[in-house]
Design an enzyme around this catalytic site. Structure first.
Site, PDB file in Angstrom:
ATOM      1  N   TYR A  54     -35.487  -8.717  14.303  1.00 56.89           N
ATOM      2  CA  TYR A  54     -35.419  -7.616  15.058  1.00 56.89           C
ATOM      3  C   TYR A  54     -34.076  -7.782  14.914  1.00 56.89           C
ATOM      4  O   TYR A  54     -33.574  -7.500  14.291  1.00 56.89           O
ATOM      5  CB  TYR A  54     -35.206  -6.857  16.761  1.00 56.89           C
ATOM      6  CG  TYR A  54     -34.889  -6.495  17.262  1.00 56.89           C
ATOM      7  CD1 TYR A  54     -34.147  -5.197  17.207  1.00 56.89           C
ATOM      8  CD2 TYR A  54     -33.813  -6.650  18.254  1.00 56.89           C
ATOM      9  CE1 TYR A  54     -33.219  -4.192  17.302  1.00 56.89           C
ATOM     10  CE2 TYR A  54     -32.881  -6.693  18.357  1.00 56.89           C
ATOM     11  CZ  TYR A  54     -32.539  -4.815  17.960  1.00 56.89           C
ATOM     12  OH  TYR A  54     -31.615  -4.393  18.574  1.00 56.89           O
ATOM     13  N   ASP A  82     -36.564  -2.203  16.236  1.00 57.62           N
ATOM     14  CA  ASP A  82     -37.096  -2.241  18.341  1.00 57.62           C
ATOM     15  C   ASP A  82     -37.854  -1.291  19.098  1.00 57.62           C
ATOM     16  O   ASP A  82     -38.569  -0.689  18.077  1.00 57.62           O
ATOM     17  CB  ASP A  82     -35.518  -2.439  18.628  1.00 57.62           C
ATOM     18  CG  ASP A  82     -35.285  -1.105  18.876  1.00 57.62           C
ATOM     19  OD1 ASP A  82     -35.385  -0.360  18.690  1.00 57.62           O
ATOM     20  OD2 ASP A  82     -35.242  -0.977  20.434  1.00 57.62           O
ATOM     21  N   CYS A 138     -37.833  16.023  25.799  1.00 59.85           N
ATOM     22  CA  CYS A 138     -37.894  16.822  24.990  1.00 59.85           C
ATOM     23  C   CYS A 138     -36.865  17.750  24.807  1.00 59.85           C
ATOM     24  O   CYS A 138     -35.647  18.270  23.445  1.00 59.85           O
ATOM     25  CB  CYS A 138     -39.147  16.868  24.311  1.00 59.85           C
ATOM     26  SG  CYS A 138     -40.481  16.042  24.959  1.00 59.85           S
ATOM     27  N   CYS A 196     -40.487  16.964  16.001  1.00 64.33           N
ATOM     28  CA  CYS A 196     -41.909  15.650  16.282  1.00 64.33           C
ATOM     29  C   CYS A 196     -43.481  15.831  16.049  1.00 64.33           C
ATOM     30  O   CYS A 196     -43.279  17.244  16.724  1.00 64.33           O
ATOM     31  CB  CYS A 196     -40.649  15.374  17.850  1.00 64.33           C
ATOM     32  SG  CYS A 196     -41.723  14.247  18.326  1.00 64.33           S
ATOM     33  N   CYS A 241     -33.783  16.225  23.396  1.00 62.36           N
ATOM     34  CA  CYS A 241     -33.993  16.075  21.796  1.00 62.36           C
ATOM     35  C   CYS A 241     -33.545  16.656  20.156  1.00 62.36           C
ATOM     36  O   CYS A 241     -33.693  17.351  20.449  1.00 62.36           O
ATOM     37  CB  CYS A 241     -35.157  15.276  21.775  1.00 62.36           C
ATOM     38  SG  CYS A 241     -35.338  14.309  19.977  1.00 62.36           S
ATOM     39  N   CYS A 282     -36.044   9.456  24.388  1.00 61.26           N
ATOM     40  CA  CYS A 282     -37.949   9.832  23.943  1.00 61.26           C
ATOM     41  C   CYS A 282     -37.956   8.168  24.864  1.00 61.26           C
ATOM     42  O   CYS A 282     -37.964   7.208  23.514  1.00 61.26           O
ATOM     43  CB  CYS A 282     -37.311   9.493  22.597  1.00 61.26           C
ATOM     44  SG  CYS A 282     -39.447   9.499  21.778  1.00 61.26           S
ATOM     45  N   GLU A 339     -27.326  -8.890  21.359  1.00 63.46           N
ATOM     46  CA  GLU A 339     -28.508  -8.534  20.989  1.00 63.46           C
ATOM     47  C   GLU A 339     -29.220 -10.120  21.529  1.00 63.46           C
ATOM     48  O   GLU A 339     -30.694  -9.487  21.960  1.00 63.46           O
ATOM     49  CB  GLU A 339     -28.422  -8.717  19.769  1.00 63.46           C
ATOM     50  CG  GLU A 339     -27.723  -7.914  19.071  1.00 63.46           C
ATOM     51  CD  GLU A 339     -28.419  -6.737  19.100  1.00 63.46           C
ATOM     52  OE1 GLU A 339     -29.856  -6.819  19.686  1.00 63.46           O
ATOM     53  OE2 GLU A 339     -28.115  -4.976  18.737  1.00 63.46           O
TER      54      GLU A 339
END
Length: 301
Positions: free
Chosen positions: A130, A148, A210, A219, A213, A203, A47
């Site tokens: 975060y 994030d 898309c 969406c 997705c 995305c 991270e």
DNA sequence: AATGCGTGGTA
DNA sequence: TTACCAAGCAT
């Protein structure tokens, strides 16, 4: 918010969870910090490195880092300059210093184990909103809103109907993220990783796909015809000629050097003496460079 | 709240 | 080529 609206929002949220988590089960990347043996320390190291830095550049540095310092106490026992050196060209080297400081705090205050408590994580250097949520969720399976840049973009599009989220995280985004969080702890942790991966792989900021997705049919942004971002461009800051570039060059010299370097070696990296001195002073003030009594410089010991 | 902080890939 | 983008944090 009326009861009806609340109920509708919760129903909408629930209809997103399964498609996104199922998609994640099939398409998640096999990243080393997601392996069961990575541990909380592996998650935490990843991270730090992934803050503003692409996965492809983190991978080799992460592997070397974990091989050299498999536990927080191993890193804590090193000179901070060694962390800066091992950081290589990942960028934002203050992260290396903060990770070293966090390792020391973990060794001293937490018995050598990465804390699982969100507040204790947040108190460590280099860990903000975060990263605290990410470590608690990914490493310990807790239920947190993990916001994030990927998740914020997915939520902006799917739920709010705009192309991009605001520049800085807003209270409205936090509220939305909490509302979308599954009730069950284990499912919430899965959802956090899955929604982030969806933003990273499908995305994306540019050239979103898309057709791949799992929630394209729900969406809001797509259903509205994918309207373009309203408002000014959100960037700026050219890199060439900035103090950041000078700092980068100075630190590059010191990373390569196995012994303290003379002033002349640093003077060679930038022609303009005032900016050069300002950059070096900044590095010293940040603790990234240590001036020695004989006029030479090195990474902090 | 706005700004500073690295580096490299991509369109 | 310039501009944007990449799992943010600290001040």
């Amino acid at each position: 918010m009326t009861d009806t609206t609340t109920h509708t929002a919760r129903a909408d949220a629930a209809s997103l969870h399964s498609p996104v988590i199922d998609w994640f089960d099939e398409h998640a990347r096999d990243l080393p910090w997601r392996r069961p043996d990575a541990g909380a320390w592996g998650v935490m190291v990843s991270e730090f490195m992934l803050q503003q830095t692409p996965v492809s550049r983190v991978l080799p540095v992460y592997e070397q880092w974990m091989a050299r310092w498999p536990r927080p106490a191993d890193l804590a026992a090193e000179a901070p300059g060694e962390a800066v050196r091992a950081w290589g060209r990942l960028g934002y080297p203050r992260r290396a210093l903060r990770l070293h400081g966090a390792a020391q705090a973990i060794a001293e205050r937490h018995g050598g184990d990465v804390p699982s408590d969100h507040g204790q994580l947040l108190s460590l250097p280099g860990i903000g909103e975060y990263t605290a949520a990410a470590v608690a969720s990914f490493a310990y399976g807790q239920r947190h809103a993990v916001l994030d840049t990927n998740v914020r973009r997915v939520f902006a599009r799917a739920a709010t109907g705009v192309q991009y989220p605001p520049t800085a995280t807003t209270a409205a985004e936090r509220k939305l993220a909490r509302a979308l969080l599954p009730d069950d702890e284990r499912t919430a942790a899965r959802w956090a990783a899955a929604s982030m991966e969806l933003g990273a792989l499908v995305c994306t900021a540019r050239n979103e796909d898309c057709s791949r997705c799992p929630i394209a049919g729900q969406c809001a942004w797509r259903l509205a015809g994918k309207p373009a971002h309203e408002g000014a461009a959100r960037r700026g800051q050219t890199y060439a000629g900035t103090d950041r570039q000078v700092r980068g060059r100075l630190l590059a010299v010191l990373r390569e050097a196995l012994t303290p370097v003379p002033q002349s070696a640093l003077d060679a990296v930038w022609h303009e003496p005032v900016q050069r001195a300002r950059a070096l002073d900044g590095l010293v003030a940040d603790g990234l460079v240590e001036p020695l009594d004989d006029g030479t410089y090195r990474l902090p010991g």
